[in-house]
Design an enzyme around this catalytic site. Structure first.
Site, PDB file in Angstrom:
ATOM      1  N   ASP A 217       0.807  -1.226   0.000  1.00 42.09           N
ATOM      2  CA  ASP A 217       0.000   0.000   0.000  1.00 42.09           C
ATOM      3  C   ASP A 217       0.834   1.268   0.000  1.00 42.09           C
ATOM      4  O   ASP A 217       0.330   2.337  -0.333  1.00 42.09           O
ATOM      5  CB  ASP A 217      -0.922   0.022   1.221  1.00 42.09           C
ATOM      6  CG  ASP A 217      -2.000  -1.047   1.150  1.00 42.09           C
ATOM      7  OD1 ASP A 217      -2.359  -1.439   0.019  1.00 42.09           O
ATOM      8  OD2 ASP A 217      -2.474  -1.488   2.211  1.00 42.09           O
ATOM      9  N   ASP A 241       0.029   5.809   1.390  1.00 46.37           N
ATOM     10  CA  ASP A 241      -1.221   5.424   2.046  1.00 46.37           C
ATOM     11  C   ASP A 241      -1.234   5.962   3.473  1.00 46.37           C
ATOM     12  O   ASP A 241      -1.251   7.157   3.684  1.00 46.37           O
ATOM     13  CB  ASP A 241      -1.396   3.909   1.997  1.00 46.37           C
ATOM     14  CG  ASP A 241      -2.808   3.474   2.377  1.00 46.37           C
ATOM     15  OD1 ASP A 241      -3.746   4.253   2.169  1.00 46.37           O
ATOM     16  OD2 ASP A 241      -2.962   2.345   2.870  1.00 46.37           O
ATOM     17  N   ASP A 245      -0.545   2.038   9.819  1.00 50.04           N
ATOM     18  CA  ASP A 245      -1.792   1.289   9.718  1.00 50.04           C
ATOM     19  C   ASP A 245      -1.644  -0.021  10.482  1.00 50.04           C
ATOM     20  O   ASP A 245      -0.621  -0.709  10.354  1.00 50.04           O
ATOM     21  CB  ASP A 245      -2.144   0.991   8.263  1.00 50.04           C
ATOM     22  CG  ASP A 245      -2.722   2.195   7.533  1.00 50.04           C
ATOM     23  OD1 ASP A 245      -2.779   3.287   8.138  1.00 50.04           O
ATOM     24  OD2 ASP A 245      -3.100   2.047   6.352  1.00 50.04           O
ATOM     25  N   ARG A 297      -7.953  11.050   9.906  1.00 49.19           N
ATOM     26  CA  ARG A 297      -7.517   9.757  10.463  1.00 49.19           C
ATOM     27  C   ARG A 297      -6.374   9.907  11.456  1.00 49.19           C
ATOM     28  O   ARG A 297      -5.258   9.469  11.214  1.00 49.19           O
ATOM     29  CB  ARG A 297      -7.118   8.788   9.346  1.00 49.19           C
ATOM     30  CG  ARG A 297      -8.259   8.418   8.429  1.00 49.19           C
ATOM     31  CD  ARG A 297      -7.863   7.275   7.499  1.00 49.19           C
ATOM     32  NE  ARG A 297      -8.981   6.873   6.645  1.00 49.19           N
ATOM     33  CZ  ARG A 297      -8.956   5.843   5.806  1.00 49.19           C
ATOM     34  NH1 ARG A 297      -7.854   5.122   5.683  1.00 49.19           N
ATOM     35  NH2 ARG A 297     -10.005   5.547   5.079  1.00 49.19           N
TER      36      ARG A 297
END
Length: 481
Positions: A217, A241, A245, A297
């Protein structure tokens, strides 16, 4: 009397319901049975460190009083003027859900002497890739300042510490860092930026295994089905990205003292709303600075228990904390500075979910400071803040934010000894074997070995900055073409 077929049917139905129950009550490796107790322990440690700092301010020991910040992680090791003689003490300084991450504690020291990354299947000894794939615990340090441009994603093995103290270490390039189906990793004091998609090739993940990897990603750090992970004092920006994560049943994670900037989707916690194992995800996000040019986020959560405590959110463009899938979000002692856009003042965002569904989600705010019109929409237990006050430790309010996050991101040598690496054996004076990269011990002197780093520090910094500039220039030019 039941027939044999009926009995078989009843047994199968019972097994099915038992399996469904096990999935609903899934316990992940590294998952804590009482997450509220872990949150309380964070507050206790912060209170102890702040009290110690206040006490030292009344003493005449200038060195002790100046090093204590009230940040329990930093005060654990930085107040020791000879900390570099026991680098592995860092592993005892964690807090929150990732506090049990051992990293390479108890293992040998591995000195990265080669910044190249030419072959992801047969990495050269002395390179970072060669170090992180080894099976034994390793405490990985760097011989000098380095710009490591990855050819492909860097796949870690378990029980590794990446310790960038004493050098300016930048990791960029293809895929960047992948922590997949492993445990006990500490990443400390590393610049991670300009990571992009890579893959569709073979990559080695251990001395005995390599395999085909599909397209990555482009995350700065990808945590996939891993547990007991601690990311501390890193600076992350400009990735394809996410910057960090965590998905697919990852848990036991602490993200602390980092600086995030110049990015859209900063941090994703959870694979999908329907992925049940992520219900056991537990993440502590503490003492971080969410800085310039961030959009959303910080984090975006899908399931699990997320403790967001004593962070500094310096504006955002869309929202700070988002979620779906009914995560528990416990926001305590943070400072939220809203942007000037009147339509983006809300800290929280329930993503693609109607109010009838999210009204019962447990999102709560306590001791947070709202600046420039910021506001937090609580729900579920957060509306009433159902704490047993008589039995809990109060979280420190956002009034202490400046003190707690003052050193967020990669540490620089602003009056503190960075502890540049130097390796000698117990007899004193044996040179480092640059082919193996492995040494047993170290000290603060810089008078021997191939990892000598004391000469021309200003020139070294200029060279690495020039390398970064040239890399960015070439990347931008290729994109235009």
């Amino acid at each position: 009397m039941f027939s044999r077929s009926c009995i078989v049917f009843i047994v199968l139905v019972g097994a099915f319901f038992h399996l469904c129950s096990a999935m609903v009550n899934l316990t992940l490796p590294g998952q804590h049975p009482f997450p509220e107790d872990v949150a309380q322990d964070v507050h206790r440690k912060v209170n102890v460190s702040l009290s110690r700092r206040q006490m030292l301010s009344y003493t005449t020991n200038e060195q002790s009083s100046s090093c204590a910040t009230g940040n329990p992680i930093d005060d654990c090791w930085r107040c020791d003027p000879s900390w570099q003689l026991n680098r592995q003490r860092l592993a005892d300084c964690g807090i929150g859900f990732g506090q049990y991450a051992l990293g390479g504690k108890g293992g040998k020291y591995y000195v990265v002497t080669d910044s190249s990354d030419h072959d992801p299947v047969n990495p050269t000894p002395g390179t970072l890739r060669y170090a992180v794939i080894q099976t034994e615990p390793l405490w990985i340090v760097f011989a000098t300042n380095m710009l490591i441009h990855l050819s492909e994603e860097l796949i870690f093995n378990s029980y590794k510490t990446l310790d960038g103290r004493g050098a300016h270490v930048h990791i960029t390039g293809g895929g960047c860092i992948t922590l997949q189906d492993i445990t006990n990793v500490i990443i400390h004091n590393i610049h991670i930026h300009h990571c992009y998609e890579a893959g569709e090739t073979n990559i080695r993940s251990s001395p005995t295994h390599y395999g085909w990897r599909t397209k990555s990603d482009g995350d700065g750090i990808s945590i996939f089905g891993a547990h007991d992970i601690w990311i501390d004092h890193c600076s992350l920006s400009h990735c394809k990205d996410g910057l960090i994560d965590a998905v697919m049943g990852s848990t036991g994670i602490t993200i602390s003292n980092n600086h995030f900037s110049h990015h859209n989707e900063v941090m994703l916690l959870g694979h999908s709303d329907d992925y049940l194992p992520d219900s056991g995800m537990q993440v502590t996000i503490a003492f971080n600075h969410f800085g310039k040019k961030l959009i959303q986020r910080m984090p975006r959560c899908r399931k699990g228990y997320i403790h967001v405590v004593n962070n500094d959110f310096t504006q955002w463009e869309m929202y700070a904390i988002g979620g779906s899938g009914n995560p528990t979000i416990n926001s305590q002692g943070n400072r939220y500075i809203a942007p000037f856009d009147r339509n983006a003042k809300e800290v929280t965002k329930r993503v693609d979910t109607e109010e009838e569904s999210w009204r019962g989600w447990n999102w709560r705010s306590e001791g947070d400071e709202m600046v420039n019109g910021a506001y937090f929409v609580a729900s579920g237990q957060g509306v009433e803040v159902k704490y047993e006050k008589a039995y809990s430790v109060e979280p420190k309010s956002a009034a202490y934010i400046d003190q707690l996050v003052m050193n967020s991101g990669v540490l620089t040598n602003s009056g503190h000894n960075l502890g540049k690496w130097s390796a000698r054996d117990n007899g004193g004076g044996t040179d480092l074997d640059a082919n193996s990269g492995v040494v047993e011990d170290y000290d603060e002197d810089e008078d021997s070995g191939s990892c000598r780093t004391h000469s021309y520090p200003i020139l070294s910094s200029l060279l690495i900055n020039l390398s970064i500039f040239l890399f960015l220039h070439v990347t931008a030019t290729s994109m235009l073409l």
